[in-house]
Design a protein around this motif. Structure first.
Motif, PDB file in Angstrom:
ATOM      1  N   ASP A  75       0.829  -1.220   0.000  1.00 56.02           N
ATOM      2  CA  ASP A  75       0.000   0.000   0.000  1.00 56.02           C
ATOM      3  C   ASP A  75       0.856   1.261   0.000  1.00 56.02           C
ATOM      4  N   ARG A 135      -3.314  -4.089  -0.905  1.00 58.03           N
ATOM      5  CA  ARG A 135      -2.551  -4.544  -2.068  1.00 58.03           C
ATOM      6  C   ARG A 135      -1.072  -4.646  -1.696  1.00 58.03           C
ATOM      7  N   GLU A 152       1.512  -9.498  -7.714  1.00 57.73           N
ATOM      8  CA  GLU A 152       0.581  -8.622  -6.999  1.00 57.73           C
ATOM      9  C   GLU A 152      -0.501  -9.429  -6.298  1.00 57.73           C
ATOM     10  N   GLU A 177      -4.147  -8.618  -4.226  1.00 61.95           N
ATOM     11  CA  GLU A 177      -5.129  -7.556  -4.012  1.00 61.95           C
ATOM     12  C   GLU A 177      -6.399  -8.140  -3.412  1.00 61.95           C
TER      13      GLU A 177
END
Length: 299
Positions: free
Chosen positions: A182, A257, A281, A283
């Motif tokens: 983040d 994230r 990634e 999320e």
């Protein structure tokens, strides 16, 4: 309410499926056993088209994982609710949802209260897009999972994960990590493991994320830095005592994230599924699937 029960004959307590059949005998229920020949997406789509309302994962965390991934392929407006009847070895995510292990009590959760919108985590990478509901464990955690043969699981039950860790603890591998959580950046960080948790426990009710909640729109990031034998003992003992997040070797954040890469590339297991390529990634998808939970689950 029309049900589709998806069950796994390889789950640790699959022998109790007949007990579940008796519990659901008075309700319109379709039954589907998981195997390699089953087109799960097609079966769930047909179930929805025929007016089905709830898909039930009757198995362990692997069965829950398979059902979650197929439900996430369905448009959110027509996505059915999901129930869980824990028939696996560990049943970690059902524990977070406070679903009882007893078959009759677990079956009653499907009818006793309104379903709750639960978060799901999406991972992306080079050629990867997957979802999971409980915990992604990377680094040396993967090596522990690879130690778990069917024989070890049968002999040790939920404690098989602790048994599998014995050989790995003597030879921990270090990963040079870059992570953006983040917007907070960690560079050139030497680590042993990374856990990205939506549920509280993993690997047989080991509490790896005591503050995690699958309904808060966030996941818990736990990065375990590398160290020496004394550091390892502190982390393990802290985990057993429930305060390992306070160890100096542990970095803990709540986030929506995280982007990461490491050298060597860090593999992850997602609720038992091994991801060979490095995810880039993670999320959170808030309120992705409505799920039935236990009576003492707190939102």
């Amino acid at each position: 309410m029309k049900l589709l029960v998806i069950w796994n004959g390889g789950s640790g307590r699959s022998s109790q499926i007949e007990r579940l059949r008796l519990e659901l005998a008075e309700h319109p229920t379709a039954w589907l056993e998981l195997d390699r020949d089953v087109d799960l997406s097609a079966e769930i789509t047909d179930f929805i088209d025929s007016g089905g309302e709830t898909v039930v994962a009757a198995g362990g965390d692997g069965t829950v994982h398979a059902v979650v991934n197929h439900l996430m392929q369905i448009d959110s407006k027509s996505r059915p609710s999901m129930g869980i009847v824990p028939l696996g070895t560990a049943n970690d995510f059902s524990g977070t949802l406070r679903i009882p292990n007893e078959i009759d009590l677990a079956a009653k959760t499907l009818f006793s209260r309104e379903s709750v919108p639960v978060d799901v985590i999406r991972i992306r990478g080079d050629g990867i897009e997957r979802y999971y509901s409980n915990v992604a464990a990377g680094g040396n955690c993967v090596r522990v999972s690879e130690e778990l043969t069917d024989d070890v699981k049968a002999r040790w039950g939920a404690f098989c994960y602790l048994r599998g860790a014995v050989g790995v603890l003597a030879d921990m591998q270090t990963y040079r990590l870059f992570a953006d959580v983040d917007g907070e950046t960690f560079e050139q960080l030497d680590s042993w493991a990374v856990l990205i948790a939506n549920g509280r426990t993993n690997a047989g009710h080991i509490e790896v994320a005591p503050h995690a909640s699958p309904v808060d729109g966030l996941f818990d990031v736990v990065i375990i830095r590398d160290g020496d034998l004394i550091d390892m003992v502190e982390i393990v003992s802290g985990n057993l005592l429930g305060n390992f997040l306070e160890c100096e070797q542990v970095i803990f954040r709540k986030a929506k994230r995280i982007r990461l890469r490491s050298e060597p590339p860090m593999r992850f297991t997602l609720d038992g599924e091994l991801i060979e390529k490095e995810p880039i990634e993670f999320e959170v998808i808030p309120s992705a699937i409505r799920m039935f939970v236990g009576s003492d689950f707190k939102r």
